[in-house]
Design a protein around this motif. Structure first.
Motif, PDB file in Angstrom:
ATOM      1  N   LEU A 312     -10.436  -2.662  -4.294  1.00  0.00           N
ATOM      2  CA  LEU A 312     -10.716  -3.728  -3.336  1.00  0.00           C
ATOM      3  C   LEU A 312     -11.282  -4.980  -4.000  1.00  0.00           C
ATOM      4  O   LEU A 312     -11.909  -5.817  -3.351  1.00  0.00           O
ATOM      5  N   ASP A 313     -11.069  -5.086  -5.307  1.00  0.00           N
ATOM      6  CA  ASP A 313     -11.365  -6.310  -6.064  1.00  0.00           C
ATOM      7  C   ASP A 313     -12.841  -6.694  -6.062  1.00  0.00           C
ATOM      8  O   ASP A 313     -13.190  -7.872  -6.226  1.00  0.00           O
ATOM      9  N   GLY A 431     -12.704  -7.743   0.133  1.00  0.00           N
ATOM     10  CA  GLY A 431     -11.475  -7.499  -0.629  1.00  0.00           C
ATOM     11  C   GLY A 431     -10.345  -6.993   0.233  1.00  0.00           C
ATOM     12  O   GLY A 431      -9.178  -7.390   0.059  1.00  0.00           O
ATOM     13  N   PHE A 432     -10.662  -6.110   1.177  1.00  0.00           N
ATOM     14  CA  PHE A 432      -9.653  -5.588   2.094  1.00  0.00           C
ATOM     15  C   PHE A 432      -9.112  -6.708   2.980  1.00  0.00           C
ATOM     16  O   PHE A 432      -7.894  -6.843   3.172  1.00  0.00           O
ATOM     17  N   ASN A 434      -9.022  -9.851   2.354  1.00  0.00           N
ATOM     18  CA  ASN A 434      -8.202 -10.767   1.553  1.00  0.00           C
ATOM     19  C   ASN A 434      -6.770 -10.273   1.437  1.00  0.00           C
ATOM     20  O   ASN A 434      -5.840 -11.069   1.287  1.00  0.00           O
ATOM     21  N   LYS A 435      -6.586  -8.966   1.494  1.00  0.00           N
ATOM     22  CA  LYS A 435      -5.239  -8.395   1.398  1.00  0.00           C
ATOM     23  C   LYS A 435      -4.470  -8.535   2.711  1.00  0.00           C
ATOM     24  O   LYS A 435      -3.243  -8.673   2.695  1.00  0.00           O
ATOM     25  N   ILE A 436      -5.179  -8.481   3.842  1.00  0.00           N
ATOM     26  CA  ILE A 436      -4.465  -8.431   5.126  1.00  0.00           C
ATOM     27  C   ILE A 436      -4.976  -9.461   6.123  1.00  0.00           C
ATOM     28  O   ILE A 436      -4.777  -9.297   7.332  1.00  0.00           O
ATOM     29  N   TRP A 505      -3.498   0.352  -1.396  1.00  0.00           N
ATOM     30  CA  TRP A 505      -4.244  -0.622  -2.200  1.00  0.00           C
ATOM     31  C   TRP A 505      -3.775  -0.662  -3.650  1.00  0.00           C
ATOM     32  O   TRP A 505      -4.016  -1.653  -4.353  1.00  0.00           O
ATOM     33  N   GLY A 507      -0.946  -1.169  -4.672  1.00  0.00           N
ATOM     34  CA  GLY A 507       0.069  -2.209  -4.816  1.00  0.00           C
ATOM     35  C   GLY A 507       1.408  -1.708  -5.300  1.00  0.00           C
ATOM     36  O   GLY A 507       2.308  -2.506  -5.558  1.00  0.00           O
ATOM     37  N   ASP A 511       5.890  -4.629  -2.971  1.00  0.00           N
ATOM     38  CA  ASP A 511       5.183  -5.352  -1.913  1.00  0.00           C
ATOM     39  C   ASP A 511       5.520  -4.711  -0.565  1.00  0.00           C
ATOM     40  O   ASP A 511       6.614  -4.168  -0.371  1.00  0.00           O
TER      41      ASP A 511
END
Length: 619
Positions: A312-313, A431-432, A434-436, A505, A507, A511
């Motif tokens: 989660l960066d 972080g989550f 930011n992904k969605i 997560w 990746g 994509d």
């Protein structure tokens, strides 16, 4: 309309809806902002209703909210209205309700931001203004739940067909749609021109039916201009020339997909393997292979506390132990500075800050009904609920443009449950998101794009199913809305949610792998949907009833097999390539795409090679 509250299921809900006009009973609610619902009652003559409740009335039950079928992504905002104050609670109806059986027509206007309902008894039954976003999704639902036709003179007005005779209803609908001979500037006219270019076969037959309408008109009604005559003539002549015996257009057979292979799941990344993947500085080595192992097998439960911070960066993959310790101190200070911003806000500030006040109220409401069946969040005055609330409130200060939208508490809950640390949970939640975060766009553009992409991929894998959905008012894929919005959080157990999320997560292998997960589930349910001849409502109910019944390992096996099947297909289109992040024809793959995740057969699975190597290192 009425004010009796009964146990029901929410099919739809949307915050930030202003009541612009209504019957005299509700005059004191005019210009107030509330929530609009479509509800279905189990034991009532008026089974399905459109309801609106002002913000100061709370009628939702925990059970009702847990069973929501879809969730809307329009952010809750309102402005302060001084011209109308609500009356005393003892003298007013609790909410506005319109029985679907009483709706004679409805109209969408003001760039799809206004909905007006007519019951045929009064000029306007009620009118709603959607303050943020549009009502496209609501329109699709209403057209799926009601039999409607577009009015001849107003494309934004929908006439509701009430009647038990299907032949009569179909006849009425046909006559309403046979309206070709109107002003050629009307959008539907140009839609026909466009359709003729794209669908000459279907459009020509549509033109045939409209020509019949022209024949039965009286001479004074046969007023068409030269352009319309030319199009009608062209549609007939070009169809004949295209499909004549000498030059017959052969419809190509749909290319077959390659055989699908199974890629069995691997074993979770273990603590021993994780330790042996770090050098003397605590820096991870061979990150690509770590991600591959996570994708194929997930993470051991006792290791998630550490690995999720990378996924989660929160922690950079190339950071050392010293760098991570420094980062923890910085992130800790940054979090509490943001938290103090809303903690120190005075009552006067809140009263003058409607956006903040509305978001705070929505968070309070959602937190009090998030995963309350779990011991971690159960009971009154639970400190973990306070942590959930504090983190979400701080996120409002971190990203005020996005703020808080219903569904975010579902995404935070498993993270806090696992980490049990306020600061760590916050930054992992960031972080989550930011992904969605496009899932929560005010205009729903992100969700609409995902639903369209899902339709495209499903059409490539299961064209028969997509054709069925299109013909049963479900081609918009809205029944998958909740899956995509909160990544199956409402469909799965806590353990299965964590297992699925960490795989996504990673990746890999492409994509939008979560769309292939959706395709895998829909393919499994294809037979049930089609053999039972389910329509829009039944499909929505069937998908909603899958809660707690999904086999995550089997779904991931199928989804990975679908990915390789698509990738190896000779007729793979650039549209699919873009959605899945695959290189376009004639381009070189990126370094990330060179990672060996596409073996020629499951027998050559690189995961097992990596796993066995790590086992050798451990021993």
């Amino acid at each position: 309309m009425g004010d009796v509250l009964m146990e029901c299921m929410e099919i739809f809900s949307q915050d930030g809806v202003q009541l612009k006009s209504a019957q005299a009973t509700y005059v004191n609610y005019l210009n107030l902002v509330g929530t609009l619902y479509i509800t279905e009652y189990a034991n009532s003559n008026c089974k399905r209703c459109l309801e609106w409740k002002p913000n100061d009335v709370t009628v939702d039950s925990d059970v009702q909210d847990q069973e929501w079928a879809v969730v809307n992504t329009v952010q809750k905002r309102s402005r302060t209205f001084s011209e109308s104050q609500p009356p005393d609670a003892s003298t007013r109806p609790k909410f506005l309700k319109v029985n679907f059986n009483d709706i004679k027509s409805f109209k969408i206007s003001n760039k799809n931001r206004q909905l007006t309902i007519f019951d045929g008894k009064s000029e306007v039954t009620c009118c709603f203004i959607f303050q943020h976003g549009d009502c496209d999704y609501l329109l699709s639902l209403m057209r799926g739940l009601l039999k409607t036709v577009s009015a001849k003179r107003d494309k934004h007005l929908y006439i509701v067909i009430h009647g038990d005779d299907p032949e009569t209803a179909q006849l009425d609908k046909s006559f309403a749609e046979l309206n070709i001979f109107q002003d050629s500037s009307h959008p539907s006219w140009w839609k026909l021109v466009k359709n003729f270019q794209e669908r000459p076969y279907e459009t020509t037959f549509e033109t045939f039916s409209r020509v019949t309408d022209f024949v039965y008109r009286s001479p004074d009604q046969r007023d068409i201009d030269d352009d319309q005559r030319e199009l009608l003539h062209r549609s007939l002549t070009e169809y004949a020339s295209t499909h004549c015996q000498g030059d017959y257009e052969v419809i190509a057979k749909v290319p077959e997909l390659p055989e699908r292979k199974d890629y069995p799941r691997g074993r979770p990344l273990s603590t021993e393997q994780w330790k042996n993947l770090q050098n003397h500085e605590g820096k991870l080595e061979d990150v690509d292979q770590i991600k591959l192992m996570i994708f194929r097998g997930g993470v051991a439960p006792n290791l998630r506390y550490e690995v999720w911070k990378y996924l989660l960066d929160y922690f950079p993959w190339d950071s050392t132990q010293v760098e991570r310790q420094k980062l923890l101190c910085e992130k800790n200070d940054e979090y509490y500075n943001m938290k103090l911003q809303w903690k120190r806000m005075t009552r006067v500030q809140e009263d003058n800050f409607s956006d903040f006040r509305e978001r705070k109220n929505l968070i309070e409401k959602d937190v009090n009904r998030t995963d309350r069946t779990l011991d971690f969040y159960a009971g009154d005055n639970n400190p973990n609920l306070q942590l959930l609330y504090d983190i979400l409130m701080t996120y409002v200060m971190y990203n005020f443009d996005l703020g808080y939208v219903q569904g975010m508490s579902d995404l935070l809950s498993p993270i806090l449950h696992l980490l049990k640390n306020e600061v760590d949970a916050f930054w992992c939640f960031v972080g989550f998101m930011n992904k969605i975060n496009s899932n929560f766009d005010i205009d729903q553009a992100g969700m609409k794009e995902q639903l369209q992409n899902l339709h495209t991929i499903l059409g490539f894998i299961e064209p028969q199913l997509v054709n069925y959905l299109d013909k049963h008012d479900s081609g918009n894929m809205f029944f998958c809305f909740r899956w995509l919005l909160v990544w199956f959080k409402r469909e799965l157990s806590f353990e299965d949610v964590m297992r699925l999320w960490e795989v996504l997560w990673s990746g890999l292998p492409c994509d939008n792998f979560h769309l292939l997960v959706c395709v895998a589930i829909l393919e499994t349910e294809k037979q049930a949907l089609m053999e039972n001849n389910y329509g829009f409502t039944e499909i929505l109910k069937h998908i909603n009833d899958l809660c707690g019944k999904l086999d995550v390992p089997a779904i991931l096996v199928k989804a990975e097999g679908i990915f390789h099947q698509i990738k190896e297909a000779e007729h793979l289109t650039d549209n699919i390539r873009v959605i899945l992040g695959l290189p376009l024809v004639g381009t070189q793959p990126s370094p990330e795409e060179v990672i060996s995740i596409s073996p020629d057969s499951p027998d050559e699975d690189p995961y097992e090679q990596v796993y066995n190597t790590m086992q050798h290192i451990i021993t």
